[in-house]
Write a protein that holds these residues in place. Structure first.
Motif, PDB file in Angstrom:
ATOM      1  N   ASP A   1       0.261  -1.348  -0.417  1.00  0.00           N
ATOM      2  CA  ASP A   1      -0.072   0.250   0.144  1.00  0.00           C
ATOM      3  C   ASP A   1       0.347   1.177   0.244  1.00  0.00           C
ATOM      4  O   ASP A   1       0.915   1.859   1.190  1.00  0.00           O
ATOM      5  CB  ASP A   1      -1.134   0.103   1.129  1.00  0.00           C
ATOM      6  CG  ASP A   1      -1.656  -0.958   1.275  1.00  0.00           C
ATOM      7  OD1 ASP A   1      -2.745  -1.094   0.242  1.00  0.00           O
ATOM      8  OD2 ASP A   1      -2.280  -1.838   2.703  1.00  0.00           O
TER       9      ASP A   1
ATOM     10  N   GLY B   1      -2.334   7.441  -6.327  1.00  0.00           N
ATOM     11  CA  GLY B   1      -3.331   6.849  -5.386  1.00  0.00           C
ATOM     12  C   GLY B   1      -2.757   5.771  -4.560  1.00  0.00           C
ATOM     13  O   GLY B   1      -1.626   5.697  -5.272  1.00  0.00           O
TER      14      GLY B   1
ATOM     15  N   ARG C   1      -0.833   2.347  -4.257  1.00  0.00           N
ATOM     16  CA  ARG C   1      -0.166   1.324  -4.954  1.00  0.00           C
ATOM     17  C   ARG C   1       0.331   0.160  -4.072  1.00  0.00           C
ATOM     18  O   ARG C   1       0.945  -0.406  -3.241  1.00  0.00           O
ATOM     19  CB  ARG C   1       1.057   1.685  -6.047  1.00  0.00           C
ATOM     20  CG  ARG C   1       0.585   3.811  -6.182  1.00  0.00           C
ATOM     21  CD  ARG C   1       0.624   3.936  -7.171  1.00  0.00           C
ATOM     22  NE  ARG C   1       0.555   2.925  -9.061  1.00  0.00           N
ATOM     23  CZ  ARG C   1      -0.303   2.643  -9.007  1.00  0.00           C
ATOM     24  NH1 ARG C   1      -0.764   3.924 -10.081  1.00  0.00           N
ATOM     25  NH2 ARG C   1       0.556   2.645 -11.010  1.00  0.00           N
TER      26      ARG C   1
ATOM     27  N   LEU D   1      -7.956  -1.732  -2.370  1.00  0.00           N
ATOM     28  CA  LEU D   1      -7.710  -0.361  -2.226  1.00  0.00           C
ATOM     29  C   LEU D   1      -6.555  -0.146  -3.654  1.00  0.00           C
ATOM     30  O   LEU D   1      -5.994   1.656  -3.634  1.00  0.00           O
ATOM     31  CB  LEU D   1      -7.133  -0.161  -0.906  1.00  0.00           C
ATOM     32  CG  LEU D   1      -7.850   0.218   0.408  1.00  0.00           C
ATOM     33  CD1 LEU D   1      -7.267   0.425   1.617  1.00  0.00           C
ATOM     34  CD2 LEU D   1      -9.482   0.550   0.512  1.00  0.00           C
ATOM     35  N   ALA D   2      -5.974  -0.996  -4.204  1.00  0.00           N
ATOM     36  CA  ALA D   2      -4.794  -0.621  -5.110  1.00  0.00           C
ATOM     37  C   ALA D   2      -5.403  -0.040  -5.999  1.00  0.00           C
ATOM     38  O   ALA D   2      -6.086  -0.612  -6.699  1.00  0.00           O
ATOM     39  CB  ALA D   2      -4.336  -2.174  -5.035  1.00  0.00           C
ATOM     40  N   ALA D   3      -5.189   1.300  -6.609  1.00  0.00           N
ATOM     41  CA  ALA D   3      -5.616   2.131  -7.601  1.00  0.00           C
ATOM     42  C   ALA D   3      -4.910   1.397  -9.066  1.00  0.00           C
ATOM     43  O   ALA D   3      -5.541   1.534  -9.889  1.00  0.00           O
ATOM     44  CB  ALA D   3      -5.864   3.369  -7.236  1.00  0.00           C
ATOM     45  N   GLY D   4      -3.712   0.554  -8.437  1.00  0.00           N
ATOM     46  CA  GLY D   4      -2.449   0.873  -9.312  1.00  0.00           C
ATOM     47  C   GLY D   4      -1.344  -0.687  -9.299  1.00  0.00           C
ATOM     48  O   GLY D   4      -0.727  -0.463  -8.010  1.00  0.00           O
TER      49      GLY D   4
ATOM     50  N   LYS E   1      -6.888  -1.692 -13.581  1.00  0.00           N
ATOM     51  CA  LYS E   1      -5.696  -1.095 -13.232  1.00  0.00           C
ATOM     52  C   LYS E   1      -4.859  -0.199 -13.622  1.00  0.00           C
ATOM     53  O   LYS E   1      -4.415  -0.690 -14.619  1.00  0.00           O
ATOM     54  CB  LYS E   1      -5.445  -1.986 -11.634  1.00  0.00           C
ATOM     55  CG  LYS E   1      -5.959  -2.064 -11.312  1.00  0.00           C
ATOM     56  CD  LYS E   1      -5.160  -3.525 -10.060  1.00  0.00           C
ATOM     57  CE  LYS E   1      -5.873  -3.735  -8.604  1.00  0.00           C
ATOM     58  NZ  LYS E   1      -7.180  -2.925  -8.398  1.00  0.00           N
ATOM     59  N   HIS E   2      -4.336   0.756 -13.131  1.00  0.00           N
ATOM     60  CA  HIS E   2      -3.305   1.321 -13.603  1.00  0.00           C
ATOM     61  C   HIS E   2      -1.824   0.954 -13.751  1.00  0.00           C
ATOM     62  O   HIS E   2      -1.230   0.475 -12.371  1.00  0.00           O
ATOM     63  CB  HIS E   2      -3.381   3.145 -12.827  1.00  0.00           C
ATOM     64  CG  HIS E   2      -1.815   4.333 -13.814  1.00  0.00           C
ATOM     65  ND1 HIS E   2      -0.796   4.676 -12.919  1.00  0.00           N
ATOM     66  CD2 HIS E   2      -2.670   5.243 -14.286  1.00  0.00           C
ATOM     67  CE1 HIS E   2      -0.757   5.598 -13.824  1.00  0.00           C
ATOM     68  NE2 HIS E   2      -1.367   5.715 -14.230  1.00  0.00           N
TER      69      HIS E   2
END
Length: 176
Positions: free
Chosen positions: A17, A24, A26, A69-72, A99-100
């Protein structure tokens, strides 16, 4: 899940995290091995190509899948492009998850474009943001977004591909 056999991935570690290695929250993979050996490097323990450990790619993918929670995902180093082929399975599946993907490199974007390695070119196609260039201790600046020295660029690869020229990434928070 892919059944493709891919080269072995060697990593220094992962971080579940991170809030500093891209936009965000990651999941960060620190690859092992780096040819650049930048003076003042933030991760000098990642330079040795025989250090770290062999990664279980499916285990990494499962950890990413289980992190709501991981945006990318961010590939850092070491030097990720040295292991581009080994990172492709993760990159492909990260993009399938919606995801990014962000990649740090000591190479310049233009140098990567000239590399005649399909894995490097495919990783560039999959990445959303690229932080390029070696860390230069004399240009160290802790106020910069997502990078450590002023010579490094944060490149928006989607906009760069559309424009046909380098377009720098601009964070939605930069004007605050």
């Amino acid at each position: 899940m892919s059944n493709t056999v891919c080269p072995k991935l060697r990593i220094a570690g992962t971080l579940q995290d991170s809030i500093v290695d891209g936009p965000g929250i990651r999941y960060v993979i620190f690859t092992q091995g780096c040819p650049h050996h930048c003076l003042g490097c933030h991760n000098p323990e990642t330079h040795d190509f025989t250090g770290g450990r062999e990664a279980d790619v499916e285990e990494i993918l499962q950890a990413i899948r289980e992190n709501p929670l991981a945006a990318g995902v961010t590939f850092s180093g070491g030097e990720p492009f040295v292991q581009a082929e080994a990172l492709l399975q993760i990159a492909e599946e990260v993009k399938q998850m919606g995801k990014h993907l962000m990649v740090y490199t000591g190479y310049l974007y233009e140098e990567l474009l000239r590399m005649e390695r399909p894995g490097v070119q495919r990783l560039l196609q999959l990445a959303d943001i690229l932080v390029d260039g070696p860390f230069v201790l004399q240009e160290r600046d802790l106020t910069l977004t997502y990078r450590g020295s002023g010579n490094q660029r944060v490149i928006d690869l989607g906009k760069t591909r559309e424009a046909g020229e380098v377009v720098l990434y601009r964070s939605e928070y930069e004007d605050l």
